[in-house]
Design an enzyme around this catalytic site. Structure first.
Site: not given
Ligand code: PLP
Length: 388
Positions: A71-72, A151, A199, A201, A237, A325
């Site tokens: 996601g990041t 989140n 994302s 996971h 890759t 995070c």
């Molecule tokens: N965006 C949101 C709303 C999230 O909750 C998260 C992860 O906590 C992310 C982005 C980041 O995703 P990733 O952990 O796959 O980098």
């Protein structure tokens, strides 16, 4: 000791069927998808099948899906990619104060490079007002980024209305759908988004893989240069096993989402009701109804969220005070502050995010254990005597 995992917004267990689908791509079908011989073509076919599955879940076309490391990266790519590809048109980006760091930090970075960012406020439930978005648009606006659901507090944003506004103004629209894809229905045409982050996971898939949906025709620069993978959008890759895992996870999500969401809403509401009834001075954060099926976020007055977490952990219960995070930061959650929660109160926040393996018995156990923990912590807390 019995362990209960209630932090699915941080990460979710990989479904066994997903692991099973991934395994052959480590050993038997290990080829590089760019190779033209059979090993390579086998891996290529698996990557393309996964792309089709991701596209299908969100109502997109396969060629609009770019695989990323999560996601990041998808958020980074959307914001920087649009910003640098459209500099000649303007330098203004609109976002909100409650975005994940994966968006806010990119905005900080872009601000330091001369872009202008408008951070829209939210109301007490965490909702962004579409009218605020409309008012913030100028002739220099090139992108609007508003998350699909938050989140931390679980509020589901009025993305569809904002999408309509963005389209009328001919401004690109990105949504961070990391917490919604695979959990509630997401359709890129209904939401009218041009870019959308996913994302693996967070939806019972593997870590380190995700995807960015890029609507056909969106002007975006690549920031990963090298080979021609992912139609030159993202060189390197491909992580074939992880991509296959993501494909399997979204396929299963498509089949199971509705039923799981219904069950989660029941558990969620039972937990919210129990917490508020059994622990005095406990308040729900986020919207009472426009919220993710699995999110419970409360403030328990007169105690520190971290003390609650440690005590819960000693009972085998895993929860969170906000986003994983943000755990390294002693500051209260930027999301709760944006909702207008005073900093002292925001430190007493507790987030439970339920998942498909949780049961009524898990919820009962939390409701049995937590009131005692809170009572004990309150007797030791200097906050309780002076503020009660
Ligand atoms: N965006 C949101 C709303 C999230 O909750 C998260 C992860 O906590 C992310 C982005 C980041 O995703 P990733 O952990 O796959 O980098």
């Amino acid at each position: 000791m019995r362990r209960i995992y209630l932090d699915h917004a941080a990460t979710s267990p990989t479904r066994p069927e997903v692991v099973e689908a991934m395994l052959p791509y480590f050993i038997d079908a290990f080829g590089n998808p760019s190779s033209i011989y059979s090993y390579g073509q086998e891996a290529r076919a698996a990557v393309e099948e996964a792309r089709t599955k991701v596209a299908k879940l969100i109502g997109a076309r396969s060629e609009e899906i770019v695989f990323t490391s999560g996601g990041t990266e998808a958020d980074n790519y959307a914001l920087k990619g649009v910003a640098y590809a459209n500099e000649c048109k303007g330098n203004h980006i609109i976002t909100t104060t409650i975005e994940h760091r994966a968006v806010l930090e990119v905005c900080n970075f872009l601000e330091s490079r001369g872009f202008k960012i408008t951070y829209l406020p939210v109301d007490e439930y965490g909702l962004v007002a579409p009218d605020d978005v409309k008012r913030a648009i100028t002739d220099k606006t090139i992108l609007i980024s508003v998350m699909h659901a938050n989140n931390e507090v679980g509020t589901i944003e009025p993305v569809e209305e904002i999408g309509k506004i963005a389209r009328e103004a001919e401004v690109y629209f990105h949504t961070d759908a990391v917490q919604t894809v695979g959990h509630i229905p997401v359709n890129v045409d209904e939401l009218k988004v041009d870019l959308l982050a996913i994302s693996g996971h967070k939806l019972y898939g593997p870590k380190g893989v995700g995807a960015l949906y890029v609507r056909k025709g969106t002007k975006l620069v690549s920031f990963m240069h090298g080979g021609g993978q992912e139609r030159k959008f993202r060189a390197g890759t491909e992580n074939v096993p992880a991509i296959v895992g993501l494909g399997k996870a979204v396929e299963l999500a498509g089949q199971k989402m509705d039923k799981e969401a219904e069950e989660l809403v029941n558990l969620r509401d039972k937990l919210i009701k129990g917490l508020v009834e059994r622990i005095d001075h406990t308040h729900l954060n986020g919207h009472p109804t426009r919220r993710l099926p699995n999110n419970v976020n409360v403030i328990v007055d007169f105690v520190e969220g971290e003390s609650l977490l440690l005590s819960l952990d000693s009972e085998g219960i895993c929860a969170s005070t906000g986003s994983a995070c943000g755990m390294a930061s002693p500051e209260p959650s930027h999301v709760l502050l944006a909702l207008g929660v005073p900093p002292d109160q925001a430190r007493g926040s507790l987030r439970f995010t339920l998942g498909q393996e949780n049961t009524e018995a898990d919820v009962e156990w939390v409701l049995e254990v937590l009131p005692g923990i809170v009572a004990r912590l309150r007797t030791m807390s200097p906050l309780s005597e002076s503020q009660k």
